[in-house]
Design a protein around this motif. Structure first.
Motif, PDB file in Angstrom:
ATOM      1  N   LYS A 294     -13.991  -2.242   9.497  1.00 50.22           N
ATOM      2  CA  LYS A 294     -14.844  -1.484   8.571  1.00 50.22           C
ATOM      3  C   LYS A 294     -15.070  -2.258   7.279  1.00 50.22           C
ATOM      4  N   GLY A 295     -14.086  -3.042   6.902  1.00 52.74           N
ATOM      5  CA  GLY A 295     -14.199  -3.827   5.683  1.00 52.74           C
ATOM      6  C   GLY A 295     -13.022  -4.775   5.572  1.00 52.74           C
ATOM      7  N   LEU A 296     -13.195  -5.824   4.787  1.00 50.70           N
ATOM      8  CA  LEU A 296     -12.168  -6.844   4.581  1.00 50.70           C
ATOM      9  C   LEU A 296     -11.757  -6.842   3.114  1.00 50.70           C
ATOM     10  N   ILE A 297     -10.448  -6.726   2.872  1.00 51.87           N
ATOM     11  CA  ILE A 297      -9.914  -6.711   1.507  1.00 51.87           C
ATOM     12  C   ILE A 297      -8.987  -7.913   1.340  1.00 51.87           C
ATOM     13  N   LEU A 298      -9.282  -8.756   0.361  1.00 52.78           N
ATOM     14  CA  LEU A 298      -8.475  -9.954   0.122  1.00 52.78           C
ATOM     15  C   LEU A 298      -7.848  -9.849  -1.264  1.00 52.78           C
ATOM     16  N   TYR A 299      -6.523  -9.788  -1.266  1.00 56.18           N
ATOM     17  CA  TYR A 299      -5.755  -9.491  -2.476  1.00 56.18           C
ATOM     18  C   TYR A 299      -4.840 -10.666  -2.767  1.00 56.18           C
ATOM     19  N   CYS A 300      -5.130 -11.407  -3.840  1.00 57.89           N
ATOM     20  CA  CYS A 300      -4.407 -12.652  -4.167  1.00 57.89           C
ATOM     21  C   CYS A 300      -4.231 -13.498  -2.909  1.00 57.89           C
ATOM     22  N   SER A 301      -5.306 -13.637  -2.167  1.00 59.41           N
ATOM     23  CA  SER A 301      -5.299 -14.292  -0.858  1.00 59.41           C
ATOM     24  C   SER A 301      -5.572 -15.792  -0.962  1.00 59.41           C
TER      25      SER A 301
ATOM     26  N   LEU B  72       0.803  -1.219   0.000  1.00 51.57           N
ATOM     27  CA  LEU B  72       0.000   0.000   0.000  1.00 51.57           C
ATOM     28  C   LEU B  72       0.838   1.272   0.000  1.00 51.57           C
ATOM     29  N   SER B  73       2.139   1.153  -0.261  1.00 46.62           N
ATOM     30  CA  SER B  73       3.034   2.301  -0.125  1.00 46.62           C
ATOM     31  C   SER B  73       2.683   3.455  -1.062  1.00 46.62           C
ATOM     32  N   ASP B  74       2.017   3.160  -2.179  1.00 40.95           N
ATOM     33  CA  ASP B  74       1.649   4.220  -3.123  1.00 40.95           C
ATOM     34  C   ASP B  74       0.324   4.869  -2.763  1.00 40.95           C
ATOM     35  N   LYS B  75      -0.246   4.488  -1.604  1.00 41.88           N
ATOM     36  CA  LYS B  75      -1.558   4.992  -1.212  1.00 41.88           C
ATOM     37  C   LYS B  75      -1.517   5.784   0.093  1.00 41.88           C
ATOM     38  N   THR B  76      -0.328   6.100   0.589  1.00 41.56           N
ATOM     39  CA  THR B  76      -0.236   6.767   1.892  1.00 41.56           C
ATOM     40  C   THR B  76      -0.672   8.229   1.853  1.00 41.56           C
TER      41      THR B  76
ATOM     42  N   LYS C 216      -7.229  -1.007 -12.585  1.00 38.61           N
ATOM     43  CA  LYS C 216      -8.513  -1.662 -12.301  1.00 38.61           C
ATOM     44  C   LYS C 216      -8.696  -1.892 -10.806  1.00 38.61           C
ATOM     45  N   ILE C 217      -7.633  -2.344 -10.148  1.00 39.70           N
ATOM     46  CA  ILE C 217      -7.716  -2.640  -8.717  1.00 39.70           C
ATOM     47  C   ILE C 217      -7.820  -1.365  -7.902  1.00 39.70           C
ATOM     48  N   ASP C 218      -7.066  -0.342  -8.268  1.00 38.94           N
ATOM     49  CA  ASP C 218      -7.122   0.927  -7.538  1.00 38.94           C
ATOM     50  C   ASP C 218      -8.515   1.546  -7.600  1.00 38.94           C
ATOM     51  N   GLU C 219      -9.150   1.469  -8.762  1.00 39.74           N
ATOM     52  CA  GLU C 219     -10.502   2.014  -8.900  1.00 39.74           C
ATOM     53  C   GLU C 219     -11.474   1.282  -7.969  1.00 39.74           C
ATOM     54  N   ALA C 220     -11.379  -0.048  -7.959  1.00 36.82           N
ATOM     55  CA  ALA C 220     -12.251  -0.841  -7.089  1.00 36.82           C
ATOM     56  C   ALA C 220     -11.945  -0.568  -5.622  1.00 36.82           C
ATOM     57  N   PHE C 221     -10.680  -0.441  -5.325  1.00 41.81           N
ATOM     58  CA  PHE C 221     -10.220  -0.169  -3.959  1.00 41.81           C
ATOM     59  C   PHE C 221     -10.811   1.137  -3.448  1.00 41.81           C
ATOM     60  N   ASN C 222     -10.700   2.196  -4.247  1.00 40.29           N
ATOM     61  CA  ASN C 222     -11.198   3.513  -3.824  1.00 40.29           C
ATOM     62  C   ASN C 222     -12.716   3.551  -3.736  1.00 40.29           C
ATOM     63  N   ARG C 223     -13.403   2.835  -4.632  1.00 37.62           N
ATOM     64  CA  ARG C 223     -14.863   2.753  -4.519  1.00 37.62           C
ATOM     65  C   ARG C 223     -15.258   2.036  -3.239  1.00 37.62           C
ATOM     66  N   PHE C 224     -14.519   0.986  -2.915  1.00 39.52           N
ATOM     67  CA  PHE C 224     -14.833   0.179  -1.732  1.00 39.52           C
ATOM     68  C   PHE C 224     -14.699   1.000  -0.455  1.00 39.52           C
TER      69      PHE C 224
ATOM     70  N   SER D  98     -19.738 -10.241   8.450  1.00 36.42           N
ATOM     71  CA  SER D  98     -20.808  -9.241   8.506  1.00 36.42           C
ATOM     72  C   SER D  98     -20.397  -7.871   7.976  1.00 36.42           C
ATOM     73  N   VAL D  99     -19.151  -7.737   7.538  1.00 34.28           N
ATOM     74  CA  VAL D  99     -18.676  -6.453   7.015  1.00 34.28           C
ATOM     75  C   VAL D  99     -18.518  -6.564   5.496  1.00 34.28           C
ATOM     76  N   PRO D 100     -18.452  -5.435   4.791  1.00 33.56           N
ATOM     77  CA  PRO D 100     -18.228  -5.488   3.335  1.00 33.56           C
ATOM     78  C   PRO D 100     -16.885  -6.139   3.012  1.00 33.56           C
ATOM     79  N   VAL D 101     -16.850  -6.862   1.893  1.00 31.85           N
ATOM     80  CA  VAL D 101     -15.644  -7.581   1.483  1.00 31.85           C
ATOM     81  C   VAL D 101     -15.306  -7.231   0.031  1.00 31.85           C
ATOM     82  N   LEU D 102     -14.023  -7.004  -0.216  1.00 30.92           N
ATOM     83  CA  LEU D 102     -13.516  -6.808  -1.575  1.00 30.92           C
ATOM     84  C   LEU D 102     -12.507  -7.908  -1.865  1.00 30.92           C
TER      85      LEU D 102
END
Length: 295
Positions: free
Chosen positions: A147-154, A76-80, A283-291, A236-240
């Motif tokens: 707040k939410g769960l993000i699974l990336y190549c998990s 996430l270093s490019d998102k700080t 594509k992933i950044d767009e989904a990430f920011n929407r989430f 019970s939380v949103p998942v990406l």
């Protein structure tokens, strides 16, 4: 003839040693830049070392096997500029102890204590590769902190009891050292779909050896052996979920299956990209920011 062959072998050995030492020096210098960012706190499960950078919504990053706080941060270093990134080393990885009972539940509670020490109430939890087990369990055990769960190549849990209990899933302990892993790095591409240069991101392995072996014994086996504790239909939380079809290390079919079982799930499916999701950043950044609802 024997002398000629012996001479050639000596030259080859010298070249290998020189190349290895140069690669190790380069990797060590890279790692040192992350050490300068890192902080450490004591928890009831031992010390934990982490990087804390950025502003905005807080994301707790759970790195994969062969990782550490440096890789958790790199995800996430490019998102700080947009998010506050909390990037800890899991048990046995750089700067973090191995708990007396190094279970997935213990790792979750260690992260809860870390967030308490930082006065952080709720976070988005991100899990990559083997770190997915911790991220998923965090969301299941502590929805009030998530707040939410993000699974990336998990990795993902099984949906039924496996025929045989898994005991060790990962690189053999004997090669989880700098020279053996560097020597075999040309096989990264055919075996794992990852460029051999990736070795520069996981050396020095002296800092990661205990964590790698622990992941192979626990993080990479627990979601199958104790699949009933990871029922993601109860999250019970949103998942990406973001996953590539050609991932050789984490099963795409499981990602697709669970995306249909999770009540509130967004699934970002990529045709190619492998385990590192290469070429899909836009594509992933767009989904990430929407989430996370960032404009």
């Amino acid at each position: 003839m024997i002398k000629i062959i012996s001479g050639i072998l000596v030259v080859v050995a010298v070249v290998l040693v020189v190349k290895f030492n140069l690669e190790l020096k380069k990797a060590s210098e890279r790692f040192e830049t992350y050490q300068n960012k890192a902080e450490t706190v004591e928890t009831s499960y031992g010390k934990i070392t982490y990087i804390d950078e950025g502003v905005g919504e807080v994301i707790l990053s759970c790195h994969g096997i062969c990782g550490g706080y440096d890789q958790a941060y790199d995800t996430l270093s490019d998102k700080t500029d947009t998010y506050r990134v909390i990037a800890p080393s899991r048990f046995g990885y750089p700067g973090s102890d191995v708990a007396t009972n190094p279970s997935i539940d213990s790792q979750v509670e260690t992260f809860v204590e870390l967030l308490d020490a930082l006065n952080i109430d709720k976070v988005y939890v991100l899990g990559t590769s083997a770190g997915g087990a911790v991220a998923i369990k965090f969301a299941l055990l502590h929805p009030e902190r998530t707040k939410g769960l993000i699974l990336y190549c998990s990795g993902y849990p099984a949906t039924e009891k496996p025929a045989n209990e898994a005991t060790y899933v990962g690189p053999p302990a004997a090669i989880c050292y700098d020279f053996p892993m560097w020597f075999f790095s040309p096989l990264f591409e055919p075996l794992m779909g990852m460029d051999s240069d990736t070795i520069g991101l996981i050396m020095p392995l002296s800092e990661r050896h205990d964590g790698i072996v622990l992941d192979a014994k626990i993080a990479n086996t627990d979601m199958d052996n104790h699949y009933e504790e990871y029922d993601m239909s109860k999250v019970s939380v949103p998942v990406l979920i973001a996953h590539a079809e050609d991932d050789k290390l984490a099963d795409y079919s499981k990602a697709a299956l669970w995306s249909e079982k999770i009540p509130n799930c967004t699934f970002v499916s990529c045709k190619t990209g492998g385990h590192l999701m290469t070429g899909n950043s836009v594509k992933i950044d767009e989904a990430f920011n929407r989430f996370i609802h960032v404009d």
